[in-house]
Enzyme design. Structure first.
Site, short mmCIF file in Angstrom:
data_model
loop_
_atom_site.label_atom_id
_atom_site.label_comp_id
_atom_site.label_asym_id
_atom_site.label_seq_id
_atom_site.Cartn_x
_atom_site.Cartn_y
_atom_site.Cartn_z
N GLY A 196 0.84 -1.19 0.00
CA GLY A 196 0.00 0.00 0.00
C GLY A 196 0.87 1.24 0.00
N ARG A 201 9.98 -1.73 -4.94
CA ARG A 201 8.80 -1.85 -5.82
C ARG A 201 8.70 -0.54 -6.59
NH1 ARG A 201 3.30 -3.55 -3.15
NH2 ARG A 201 2.75 -4.06 -5.31
N ASP A 220 -1.37 4.64 -6.34
CA ASP A 220 0.05 4.36 -6.11
C ASP A 220 0.94 5.44 -6.69
OD1 ASP A 220 -1.47 1.61 -6.20
OD2 ASP A 220 0.32 1.38 -4.97
N LYS A 267 -4.24 -0.35 -8.36
CA LYS A 267 -4.31 -1.79 -8.56
C LYS A 267 -5.03 -2.16 -9.86
CE LYS A 267 -2.75 -4.16 -6.53
NZ LYS A 267 -1.36 -4.59 -6.82
C1 LIG Z 1 -3.89 3.35 -0.19
S1 LIG Z 1 -2.92 3.03 -1.55
C2 LIG Z 1 -3.03 1.32 -1.60
C3 LIG Z 1 -2.82 0.84 -3.00
O1 LIG Z 1 -1.73 -0.08 -3.04
C4 LIG Z 1 -2.24 -1.30 -3.49
O2 LIG Z 1 -1.31 -2.04 -4.21
P1 LIG Z 1 -0.48 -3.20 -3.45
O3 LIG Z 1 -1.47 -3.96 -2.61
O4 LIG Z 1 0.11 -3.98 -4.60
O5 LIG Z 1 0.56 -2.47 -2.63
C5 LIG Z 1 -3.39 -0.90 -4.36
O6 LIG Z 1 -2.96 -0.34 -5.58
C6 LIG Z 1 -4.03 0.13 -3.50
O7 LIG Z 1 -4.93 0.99 -4.10
#
Ligand SMILES: CSC[C@H]1O[C@H](OP(=O)(O)O)[C@H](O)[C@@H]1O
EC number: 5.3.1.23
Length: 312
Positions: free
Chosen positions: A45, A74, A215, A226
């Protein structure tokens, strides 16, 4: 509960790969351990990655190679590099100054998420709102409360939430595993849906607003989030439903001109052809696994930050 924090000289973070079955806190003492936790999404996140990056610089003890490895663990969420940079800016002042800067990143995130929750709830009209969301943007994606799901929590606290429709969010199922867990803890009404049901339910008039995290937001408002977010934006636009991005100012990257310039993380085939080690597809099946997509700014109704509402 804080998703990530600095406790007694180490980083403590909830290992999200074990949720919802087990809530285990890891103590992280080295950059190597932190990079591993980031890459396997034990911590994930954008805002949480920003705090992880800042605190990780304290563990790096000024080692440039470790700082570089942490900063690039990442690629898509700008917050990781941003958080590292916030702490690195104080390296010349010594370890205590770096730690103080990292703790400011943590504290600012807590305040920002609460402010975004208020601002986002104020923006939305209606008293019994049906909200759709993808992935996880609650406290598990930040330090506390989160971004888009922080707005949901504020709506719920104000008695204005009818239901949340949660996309399961293949392949790592952040929606099915994490968002449902958070909504259950706040006793917010919700139902889990398959990702591909999102646009259909929008077309059926089952949704009053789509709320997502982010992101990286490019200078023109194009937003990486996502995988599956873009499909919801298309469905929302056709259905005339507001599509709202909720993200802190640190997610806005003015040095990236448009969404075409955002690096989209490719997480490899294994996450697609199997789930938690149980193979779904025939042996040897090839796969494509972009972890994010980009929603063009013209499909976004508003971007809510802790400071403002931006209409791209
Ligand atoms: C509050 S931003 C969270 C954002 O990050 C997630 O990706 P990941 O689980 O791969 O880190 C997803 O894009 C969320 O919207």
């Amino acid at each position: 509960m804080r998703t990530i924090d600095w406790v007694d000289g180490a980083i403590e973070l909830v290992d999200q790969t074990l949720l919802p079955d087990k809530c285990l806190v890891l103590r992280i003492h080295t950059v190597h351990e932190l990079v591993d936790a980031i890459r396997r999404l034990a911590v994930r996140g954008a805002p949480a990655l920003g705090v992880a990056g800042a605190l990780g610089v304290v563990l790096a003890d000024g080692d440039p190679a470790q700082i570089a490895e942490l900063r690039s663990a990442r690629p898509t969420a700008v917050n990781l590099a941003w958080g590292v940079d916030q702490a690195v800016a104080h390296l010349h002042e010594g370890r205590e100054a770096v730690l103080a800067a990292a703790l400011r990143v943590r504290d600012d995130d807590i305040a920002a998420c609460r402010a975004m929750g208020e601002r986002g709830a104020d923006l939305l009209e209606g008293d019994r709102l049906r909200i759709m969301t993808v992935c996880n943007s609650g406290g598990l994606a930040a330090v506390e409360r989160g971004t888009a799901l922080g707005v949901v929590q504020t709506l719920h606290e104000r008695g204005r939430l009818a239901e949340v429709l949660v996309l399961e969010t293949r392949p790592l199922l952040q929606g099915a595993r994490l968002t449902t867990w958070e909504l259950a803890r706040m006793e917010a009404p919700h139902r889990l849906i398959a990702d591909s049901a999102g646009p259909y339910l929008l077309a059926k008039g089952e949704v009053d607003a789509v709320l997502i995290g982010a992101d990286r937001i490019a200078a023109n408002g194009d937003t990486a989030n996502k995988i599956g977010s873009y499909a919801l934006a298309l469905g929302a636009e056709r259905a005339g439903v507001p599509f709202v991005v909720v993200a802190p100012e640190s997610t806005i990257d003015s040095r990236t001109p448009t969404g075409d310039h955002i690096e989209i993380e490719d997480r490899g085939a294994d996450e697609i052809v199997a789930v938690r080690g149980v193979r779904l597809a025939p042996e040897g099946t090839r796969a494509l696994n972009p972890a994010f997509d980009v929603t063009p700014h013209d499909l976004i109704t508003a971007i809510v930050t802790e400071r403002r509402v931006i209409r791209p």
